[in-house]
Motif scaffolding. Structure first.
Motif, PDB file in Angstrom:
ATOM      1  N   UNK A 132       0.800  -1.055   0.166  1.00 13.04           N
ATOM      2  CA  UNK A 132       0.160   0.111   0.044  1.00 13.04           C
ATOM      3  C   UNK A 132       0.786   1.211   0.185  1.00 13.04           C
ATOM      4  N   UNK A 133       1.947   1.135   0.821  1.00 13.30           N
ATOM      5  CA  UNK A 133       2.730   2.317   0.652  1.00 13.30           C
ATOM      6  C   UNK A 133       3.743   2.438  -0.366  1.00 13.30           C
ATOM      7  N   UNK A 134       4.183   1.422  -0.951  1.00  7.84           N
ATOM      8  CA  UNK A 134       4.925   1.364  -2.291  1.00  7.84           C
ATOM      9  C   UNK A 134       4.361   1.832  -3.495  1.00  7.84           C
ATOM     10  N   UNK A 135       3.112   1.151  -3.461  1.00  4.37           N
ATOM     11  CA  UNK A 135       2.476   1.031  -5.037  1.00  4.37           C
ATOM     12  C   UNK A 135       1.197   1.967  -5.238  1.00  4.37           C
ATOM     13  N   UNK A 136       0.719   2.459  -4.092  1.00  3.59           N
ATOM     14  CA  UNK A 136      -0.488   3.246  -4.174  1.00  3.59           C
ATOM     15  C   UNK A 136      -0.074   4.810  -4.246  1.00  3.59           C
ATOM     16  N   UNK A 137      -0.423   5.497  -5.211  1.00  2.83           N
ATOM     17  CA  UNK A 137       0.163   6.949  -5.232  1.00  2.83           C
ATOM     18  C   UNK A 137      -0.520   7.833  -4.164  1.00  2.83           C
ATOM     19  N   UNK A 138       0.064   8.787  -3.597  1.00  3.24           N
ATOM     20  CA  UNK A 138      -0.378   9.732  -2.630  1.00  3.24           C
ATOM     21  C   UNK A 138      -1.138  11.088  -3.396  1.00  3.24           C
ATOM     22  N   UNK A 139      -2.402  11.089  -2.986  1.00  3.47           N
ATOM     23  CA  UNK A 139      -2.945  12.111  -3.823  1.00  3.47           C
ATOM     24  C   UNK A 139      -3.650  13.053  -2.828  1.00  3.47           C
ATOM     25  N   UNK A 140      -3.261  14.384  -2.526  1.00  2.00           N
ATOM     26  CA  UNK A 140      -3.506  15.262  -1.719  1.00  2.00           C
ATOM     27  C   UNK A 140      -5.106  15.723  -1.681  1.00  2.00           C
ATOM     28  N   UNK A 141      -5.727  15.714  -0.738  1.00  2.00           N
ATOM     29  CA  UNK A 141      -7.215  15.887  -0.610  1.00  2.00           C
ATOM     30  C   UNK A 141      -7.491  17.236  -0.194  1.00  2.00           C
ATOM     31  N   UNK A 142      -6.810  17.717   1.140  1.00  2.00           N
ATOM     32  CA  UNK A 142      -6.878  18.731   1.631  1.00  2.00           C
ATOM     33  C   UNK A 142      -5.865  19.227   2.531  1.00  2.00           C
ATOM     34  N   UNK A 149      -1.366  17.960   5.544  1.00  2.00           N
ATOM     35  CA  UNK A 149      -2.375  17.693   4.499  1.00  2.00           C
ATOM     36  C   UNK A 149      -3.197  16.500   4.570  1.00  2.00           C
ATOM     37  N   UNK A 150      -4.214  16.219   4.195  1.00  2.00           N
ATOM     38  CA  UNK A 150      -4.932  15.061   4.306  1.00  2.00           C
ATOM     39  C   UNK A 150      -4.802  14.577   2.814  1.00  2.00           C
ATOM     40  N   UNK A 151      -4.505  13.231   2.529  1.00  2.00           N
ATOM     41  CA  UNK A 151      -4.525  12.620   1.420  1.00  2.00           C
ATOM     42  C   UNK A 151      -5.369  11.419   1.257  1.00  2.00           C
ATOM     43  N   UNK A 152      -5.603  10.634   0.219  1.00  2.19           N
ATOM     44  CA  UNK A 152      -6.463   9.574   0.076  1.00  2.19           C
ATOM     45  C   UNK A 152      -6.037   8.414   0.811  1.00  2.19           C
ATOM     46  N   UNK A 153      -4.791   8.610   1.369  1.00  2.00           N
ATOM     47  CA  UNK A 153      -4.296   7.226   2.196  1.00  2.00           C
ATOM     48  C   UNK A 153      -4.279   7.568   3.867  1.00  2.00           C
TER      49      UNK A 153
END
Length: 336
Positions: A132-142, A149-153
């Motif tokens: 999950x940490x290595x392959x899922x991209x981090x997208x900033x939400x707020x 910042x709050x991300x999708x993870x």
């Protein structure tokens, strides 16, 4: 693969058994206690199996179920057999890790933790945090409180922290799970080839169990909120249709790229449907003139797609086609 039967089975069966033991059969909970001391002294291997499958604490059941539900993305991406092989490998490796850590704690600090480890399918859940940490991209939400910042993870990490702090010695299970996930994900010592689900077993389970735990994907109508207005529903349907249109055109344009060379001219693609409400479709020239220029692409999103193994050219094209939506761009590149 898209129906994630392994994830659904892990959600339904252990959770139902945990509720059954807690509410109706509390006298049977002693058979599912994770007691490494009994495994070591009396060679009760059945305790090692039963104690590492069913959670006796309902809080752990709830948190682990939520995490498995979110981690089902790996089964949909890599397939049920690879996902089950990862769970099996991390389960076996973490069992060895539990023995080593318990003995290290006993020799170093004189603390006997072998009889106090939490029960349940917890170590493989912690192991899933590695991919999950290595392959899922981090997208900033707020943004909150300035630099934070709050991300999708973020929510997934909060759930993992809640599970990590739910007991006194659960940190032993968590560390062994993370180490096993790191070993399996990095293919250390070729453990992924030894600890895997055989093809014949995967076919047998697919034939017998998949019809029970699989279900059809929800339709686009089911994704729309019950309280949504007609305008919101119409806009959501247009956005879904817009994505389907881009997905269908993406493969055709990439094939043309090999013949023409260079970058794909995304201006030739149809504009989003929400920009076509007042366009006269009988005049093809007007729609081409009203096409908007390419959007500015975030270098951070390009870097994240390149970290996943895609080329810079493909990352730029996919982000422009998806209006800088990282999730849609990732789907473009994975499906084509």
């Amino acid at each position: 693969m898209d129906k994630a039967p392994v994830s659904k089975g892990l959600l339904l069966v252990p959770s139902a058994l945990s509720l059954l033991l807690a509410l109706l059969l509390p006298h049977c909970q002693r058979f599912f206690v994770y007691d490494l001391q009994a495994v070591k002294d009396d060679f009760q291997i059945w305790r090692l199996i039963c104690g590492r499958i069913i959670c006796l604490d309902l809080k752990d059941t709830f948190c682990s179920s939520l995490l498995i539900y979110n981690f089902r993305i790996f089964e949909r991406r890599y397939g049920s057999r690879k996902f089950a092989s990862f769970l099996l490998g991390s389960w076996v490796l973490s069992a060895v890790g539990d023995f080593i850590l318990v003995e290290a704690v006993r020799y170093s600090f004189g603390i006997t933790a072998a009889r106090n480890l939490p029960s349940g399918f917890l170590a493989p859940v912690f192991a899933l945090f590695v991919p999950f940490y290595c392959s899922i991209p981090r997208v900033q939400v707020a943004h909150i409180l300035g630099p934070l910042s709050i991300t999708n993870k973020t929510l997934i990490y909060i759930l993992g922290l809640q599970l990590f702090t739910s007991g006194s010695y659960i940190w032993i299970v968590a560390i062994s799970g993370l180490i096993s996930g790191l070993c399996y994900n990095s293919k250390m010592l070729q453990v992924h080839e030894v600890l895997c689900v055989p093809s014949w077993m995967a076919k047998f389970c697919s034939w017998t169990l998949e019809p029970i735990f699989s279900s059809s994907e929800p339709t686009s109508e089911a994704r729309i909120g019950m309280g949504a207005t007609v305008d919101i529903q119409r806009q959501q349907r247009m956005e879904l249709l817009d994505r389907q249109l881009l997905l269908s055109q993406f493969a055709q344009v990439r094939r043309q790229r090999q013949q023409q060379g260079g970058m794909i001219n995304w201006n030739r693609l149809f504009p989003p449907l929400r920009q076509r409400r007042n366009v006269n479709y009988q005049d093809g020239r007007q729609s081409e003139q009203q096409a908007s220029p390419p959007l500015e692409v975030s270098e951070e999103q390009v870097a994240r797609l390149m970290e996943m193994g895609f080329s810079r050219g493909d990352a730029l094209e996919a982000l422009r086609a998806s209006n800088n939506d990282l999730n849609v761009a990732t789907n473009f590149l994975l499906q084509h």
